[in-house]
Structure formats: structure tokens, C-alpha cells
Design a protein around this motif. Structure first.
Motif, mmCIF file in Angstrom:
data_model
loop_
_atom_site.group_PDB
_atom_site.id
_atom_site.type_symbol
_atom_site.label_atom_id
_atom_site.label_comp_id
_atom_site.label_asym_id
_atom_site.label_seq_id
_atom_site.Cartn_x
_atom_site.Cartn_y
_atom_site.Cartn_z
ATOM 1 N N ARG A 131 -13.226 -8.147 -3.274
ATOM 2 C CA ARG A 131 -12.334 -7.629 -2.562
ATOM 3 C C ARG A 131 -11.956 -8.050 -1.301
ATOM 4 N NH1 ARG A 131 -15.163 -2.922 -0.248
ATOM 5 N NH2 ARG A 131 -13.162 -1.656 0.453
ATOM 6 N N ARG A 132 -12.852 -8.812 -0.681
ATOM 7 C CA ARG A 132 -12.036 -9.478 1.010
ATOM 8 C C ARG A 132 -11.475 -9.819 0.755
ATOM 9 N NH1 ARG A 132 -17.174 -12.317 3.075
ATOM 10 N NH2 ARG A 132 -18.455 -10.806 2.969
ATOM 11 N N LEU A 133 -11.347 -10.682 -0.174
ATOM 12 C CA LEU A 133 -10.122 -11.808 -0.095
ATOM 13 C C LEU A 133 -8.447 -11.319 -0.435
ATOM 14 C CD1 LEU A 133 -11.605 -14.700 -3.267
ATOM 15 C CD2 LEU A 133 -10.983 -14.997 -0.277
ATOM 16 N N GLY A 134 -8.825 -10.181 -1.068
ATOM 17 C CA GLY A 134 -7.762 -8.993 -1.380
ATOM 18 C C GLY A 134 -6.405 -9.886 -1.600
ATOM 19 N N ALA A 135 -5.849 -10.857 -2.008
ATOM 20 C CA ALA A 135 -5.142 -11.661 -2.788
ATOM 21 C C ALA A 135 -4.327 -10.218 -3.431
ATOM 22 C CB ALA A 135 -5.263 -13.350 -2.639
ATOM 23 N N TRP A 136 -3.261 -10.270 -3.496
ATOM 24 C CA TRP A 136 -2.064 -9.529 -4.684
ATOM 25 C C TRP A 136 -2.166 -10.050 -5.939
ATOM 26 C CZ3 TRP A 136 2.211 -10.618 -6.872
ATOM 27 C CH2 TRP A 136 3.201 -9.464 -7.751
ATOM 28 N N PHE A 137 -2.183 -11.458 -5.948
ATOM 29 C CA PHE A 137 -1.748 -11.714 -7.394
ATOM 30 C C PHE A 137 -3.795 -12.089 -8.306
ATOM 31 C CE2 PHE A 137 -1.990 -16.638 -6.359
ATOM 32 C CZ PHE A 137 -2.724 -16.747 -5.471
ATOM 33 N N LEU A 138 -4.831 -11.805 -7.399
ATOM 34 C CA LEU A 138 -5.910 -11.969 -7.983
ATOM 35 C C LEU A 138 -6.192 -10.791 -9.027
ATOM 36 C CD1 LEU A 138 -8.343 -13.123 -5.602
ATOM 37 C CD2 LEU A 138 -6.790 -14.892 -7.688
ATOM 38 N N SER A 139 -6.010 -9.341 -8.430
ATOM 39 C CA SER A 139 -5.441 -8.216 -9.181
ATOM 40 C C SER A 139 -4.511 -7.435 -9.180
ATOM 41 C CB SER A 139 -6.250 -7.194 -7.712
ATOM 42 O OG SER A 139 -5.098 -6.959 -7.028
ATOM 43 N N ALA A 140 -3.201 -8.269 -9.967
ATOM 44 C CA ALA A 140 -2.236 -7.718 -10.529
ATOM 45 C C ALA A 140 -1.439 -7.655 -11.782
ATOM 46 C CB ALA A 140 -0.747 -8.133 -10.102
#
Length: 570
Positions: free
Chosen positions: A561-570
Motif C-alpha cells: 500500500r505504501r508503494l502505491g505503484a499502479w501496476f501492482l494493483s491494476a
């Protein structure tokens, strides 16, 4: 202190805006949320560990937030606390900064004088009739560059570095606390030209000049200096160079703050790239639909980045512990200023910042390349972390000038480091690799000192004596940096007795040896067979890191969650 809970605040919601002013405004809004959560600046100034933790977190969330926080806490407020002698007027400014009614800014670099800070042209002229100072920018080249004060509607208070002039005489470089703008606009006599265009770390940068800005006496960060009631300047330090170093005493913590952010960005980039690689498949016809991390090229790159992220973290953590043990201490051997004041202020901390910059630049660039098109999207953050490394080539002291000053000071004032009686043995052994670094450093040190001494004996000027040898001075400092990193990592592994960290240390050390083996081979320190064996040893070390990859990823301490990179949750 659960800073991750702040990510639920609206100031952290959504993708970063594209407009530069909006991006900077968002960073300051986020800083206000952080400041309220930690109870103002006081707790951070009282406990550098807490400040380090806040800066570490901010660098992962957004390098622009980190930059704003580092300037506000680690530069402006820290320098006021260390060098100020507050009375009523300065106490009011400190209270505004503590509450974040105003954001701190630093104004030191001048557009016509590079990043060395040795001979600043901005003047603070003492006026005995009012016992105040007048800030002047005498020439266009004396305008301050990169101060983050261009955004309307955000109050700013700056520490402005200027040459103090008393009774027509230059008395040395000091910092002055100057309100620059409030909600209504710029303060009288402050002239700001916004810097347009993209920058690696987005804030409201400007070119700034002063036209007779009046500064109260207690806003002078005078430390032990003073001006008597009859207008006589007194400074127990005795000369301008010592005063410049002392005025930049904040550089110890400013350098370390930068190093903290760079280590955080390194860990975050490695974590993002590896987590993405674990879910990404490739349709290459050797083996369609195979995870990309199965490929050896990807393993070498990303497991190498993971090992390097742990290495730079070990270096920075050790530097912080050294600072906490003896805060603000200037080692006695660090006195001469040649190219810039940063090494004279504290060689070890300046070199740690420079080493962290180089490692972060290497790690983030590799992670960007290994994530393909996703790596250049700002919503995936890696490119922002890479931008932080680009910025810190100059921020907190120009890295090349740091290397040149460090190499020169080592050759002129220190004895070469001790070397082991023998450096033969298994190159996978970290003590053997450290021995090789010591041999290289000691040899370069002795050769440089002898060359410059001979030039001096021949009657050459300092420039002619040193100029041909500056590349060697930088090389010496770089090898010393490599030893600093290796020793910090070695000490961490010895303390933790952790098998995963030992694997990371081995891979980092062998990759470092592989890059530096040419010198050792040329000098006969390594045999051709030994030099050839390094690549195979590093290849085996990749497998060792792969076996511990999850533990090493967890050891980075970065929740998704802290990393917040889009492609980790896309």
C-alpha cells in the motif's frame, strides 16, 4: 507511529496531478498532514531517529513530499536550532515553521557561481542605526537558484545564505532567516522568477533576488559570532573558511537526510520491480507464457538491485548511528576547503550521500529498464525515484566536488588505510573482498600523495600540481566509498547473523568486485584465473539470493500500500 494510516487522508488520494503548481501544492498539503500527525516539528528535531523515519516514509510515498520535508525539517529548522540565538522575532518565525503556517526553504546556490558555495555574492549589510541587516543581490549572477518559493498562496520562510558585511568589510558566510512570502504574496524586496519546465523532483522552484530586504538582528543565525553595540564584528572561529563550515554545520544532517531518502527510494524501486516481475509473463518462443523472472538476465538485474538496496541501506543506517553518537562533530582532519565546503563540514557524511546517490541511480535505472514501458509511467513511481537520484547529484553538495575534495584531503592529511598481510583466498569471502578494496585504496592513496608531493617539490602552483591528478583524486574517493559500503554491509551481517542478508552481501560484493577487477588484474593483485572466476561466483550468488528472495523483500519493510505503484494493483 503508523504513518501509513495517513494514506487514507484526501491529501494522498488519487494520482499525482500533471500540472507542476498543482503537484507542488499537493506536496505541501501532504506535508501539513504529516506535520499535524507527528505533533509539529519539535518531536522530530528532538529525536533524529523519528525524523529519519518520517523522511524514509515520505521518500517512498512521493519524492516531492520527501524533498519538501527534508528542506523544512532537516535543513531550515535544524539550522535554526543549531545556529540561532532566538529572541522574540525569531521565536515567532520558529513557531510558524513548527505549526507549518509557513514552509521552510533554503536559498544558498547562486546562478552565476555553480554549486560550490565558497564565494557567495548575496550580501547582508549591517546597519548599526537600526541594528538590522539589509539583504541585497548585487548582480544577476548572485540570484539564488532552485529555491522552492514560487507557488502563490503558500507562505514561505527561508534560510538565506549571504556574505555578512559590517562597516564595509566582508565577515564571512552566514545564514539569515527571512520571511519570503505569505498568503497575500511576496514580501517587500523579494523578487521571484518561477522556473518553468519539468524537473526530476517536482516543487515550485525559482530564481530569487533581494532588493534591500530588512532582516532583524536575531534572524541572523550567528552561532558564536556577534556584533557589539559599537558596531564591531567578533567571531571566535577566527576566519571565513571555519565560519563557512560552521554555517553549513547543517550539512551533516542535510547530507544524511538526502541519503535516507535515496536509500528509501532504492528499496522501493527494487520492491516494485521484483513484485511486478513475479506476476509478469513473457511470450518469448523459448518458453511461451513463462514468468519473466525465470530468465537469467532478469534475475541478475533485479536480484542484483535487491542486494544493492540492502547495501545502501546498511551504509545509511551506519552513517546515522555515527551521527547520533556525535552530532554536529566536525572531525579534526577535515579543515581545508578547495572546491566546496561539504567535505570540510564532514567528509564521511558527504561521501555517504554521494555513494547513496550513485547506488540509487544505478538501482532505479535498472529497475526502470527491467519493467518495460510500465517503468516510465509516473504512476508506477520508479521514474520518480530515479529523479530523486538525479537531483541529489547536486542537492546537499555536488557529488563530483565532494569526490575531488575527499580525494585531495585524504592524500594531504591522512595516512593510507591499513591493508591485510595477505589478500589471497576465496573471493566469495567478504573479508577477502574487503582486503582487496583496502589494497586498492591504499595504493591509490600512496601514489596520489607521492605525485602531488613531487609536483610541489618541483615548485608548481597548487593548480598545476593538482589539476593533472584530479581524476586520480576522484578515483581514490570512489574506492573509499566502495569500502565504506562494503564495511557497513559486513558489519550488519556480522551483527544479524542472517543467512538471507549474507547472501545479499555476497552478491553485492561480487558484483562490485566484477566491475572493479580490471585495476586488480592490471596491478597483479588478482591472477587472470581469479579475475575470470568472479563472474561465475556472482552467477552462483544470484541463485543464493533467489533462494532468499522473499525474506529479503520482506526485509525492505515496504508494504504494498505504501508503494502505491499502479501496476501492482491494476
Amino acid at each position: 507511529m503508523n504513518l501509513d494510516a495517513l494514506l487514507d487522508h484526501p491529501a494522498f488520494a488519487g494520482a499525482p496531478p500533471r500540472d507542476l503548481d498543482a503537484y507542488a501544492r499537493r506536496a505541501y498539503a501532504q506535508l501539513a498532514v504529516v506535520n499535524e500527525a507527528v505533533g509539529g516539528a519539535g518531536p522530530l528535531l528532538d529525536d533524529p531517529r523519528t525524523m529519519s523515519a518520517v523522511l524514509d516514509w515520505a521518500a517512498v510515498v512521493d519524492p516531492s513530499l520527501f524533498a519538501a520535508a527534508a528542506i523544512h525539517y532537516a535543513v531550515v529548522l535544524t539550522s535554526i536550532k543549531e545556529l540561532g540565538r532566538p529572541e522574540e522575532s525569531l521565536e515567532s518565525a520558529i513557531a510558524s515553521l513548527d505549526r507549518l503556517d509557513a514552509v521552510g526553504a533554503i536559498l544558498i546556490t547562486e546562478i552565476g557561481h555553480g554549486n560550490n558555495h565558497i564565494s557567495l555574492q548575496t550580501q547582508a549589510v549591517y546597519e548599526p542605526e537600526t541594528r538590522t541587516f539589509r539583504l541585497h543581490t548585487p548582480t544577476p549572477g548572485a540570484r539564488k537558484l532552485m529555491a522552492s518559493i514560487a507557488l502563490p498562496g503558500v507562505a514561505k520562510i527561508g534560510t538565506v545564505y549571504a556574505d555578512l558585511v559590517v562597516d564595509g568589510r566582508s565577515c564571512g558566510t552566514f545564514a539569515f532567516v527571512v520571511p519570503l512570502r505569505d498568503a497575500a504574496g511576496l514580501r517587500p524586496g523579494v523578487l521571484v522568477e518561477p522556473l518553468e519546465g519539468s524537473v526530476p523532483v517536482a516543487l515550485d522552484y525559482s530564481v530569487t533576488s533581494f532588493d534591500g530586504v530588512r532582516v532583524p538582528y536575531d534572524h541572523w543565525l550567528r552561532d558564536t559570532a556577534s556584533i557589539t553595540s559599537d558596531g564591531r564584528f567578533e567571531d571566535p572561529l577566527g576566519n571565513k573558511d571555519r565560519r563557512l563550515v560552521r554555517s553549513l554545520a547543517l550539512s551533516a544532517w542535510a547530507s544524511l537526510a538526502g541519503a535516507v531518502g535515496l536509500a528509501s527510494a532504492s528499496r522501493a524501486a527494487a520492491a516494485i520491480a521484483l513484485r511486478y516481475a513475479a506476476t509478469r509473463s513473457t511470450m518469448g518462443r523459448l518458453s511461451p507464457d513463462r514468468p519473466v523472472l525465470d530468465y537469467r538476465t532478469q534475475q541478475h538485474a533485479l536480484y542484483g538491485a535487491l542486494a544493492s538496496a540492502h547495501a545502501v541501506t546498511a551504509l545509511v543506517d551506519k552513517a546515522i548511528e555515527a551521527f547520533l553518537a556525535k552530532p554536529w562533530e566536525v572531525p579534526p582532519d577535515e579543515t581545508a576547503i578547495t572546491f566546496s565546503p561539504w567535505v570540510a563540514a564532514h567528509r564521511t557524511h558527504a561521501l555517504a550521500k554521494a555513494a547513496a546517490t550513485e547506488l540509487c541511480a544505478e538501482i532505479t535505472a535498472e529497475c526502470r529498464r527491467r519493467t518495460g514501458a510500465q517503468g516510465v509511467l509516473s504512476i508506477n513511481r520508479i521514474i520518480a525515484y530515479e529523479g530523486l537520484a538525479q537531483g541529489y547529484n547536486s542537492a546537499g553538495g555536488d557529488n563530483l566536488l565532494i569526490l575531488l575534495d575527499a580525494g585531495r584531503s585524504m592524500a594531504e592529511t591522512l595516512q593510507p588505510c591499513a591493508v591485510p598481510d595477505t589478500v589471497t583466498g576465496d573471493l566469495a569471502d567478504p573479508d577477502v573482498r574487503l582486503g582487496l578494496l583496502r589494497v586498492q585504496e591504499a595504493t591509490l592513496h600512496a601514489e596520489l600523495a607521492a605525485s602531488v608531493r613531487q609536483a610541489g617539490d618541483a615548485g608548481l602552483s597548487p593548480f598545476d600540481a593538482w589539476n593533472p591528478h584530479l581524476p586520480k583524486a576522484a578515483e581514490l574517493a570512489r574506492v573509499h566509498q566502495r569500502r565504506m559500503v562494503a564495511e557497513a554491509f559486513r558489519a550488519l551481517v556480522a551483527e544479524r547473523q542472517d543467512e538471507a542478508l549474507a547472501a545479499a552481501e555476497r552478491l553485492y560484493g561480487l558484483r562490485d568486485l566484477h566491475r572493479g577487477r580490471a585495476w586488480l588484474l592490471e596491478r597483479g593483485v588478482l591472477s587472470p584465473a581469479e579475475a575470470l572466476s568472479v563472474a561465475d561466483l556472482a552467477d552462483k550468488a544470484v541463485d543464493d539470493v533467489a533462494a532468499h528472495a522473499q525474506a529479503l523483500l520482506d526485509g525492505l519493510g515496504l508494504p504494498e500500500r505504501r508503494l502505491g505503484a499502479w501496476f501492482l494493483s491494476a
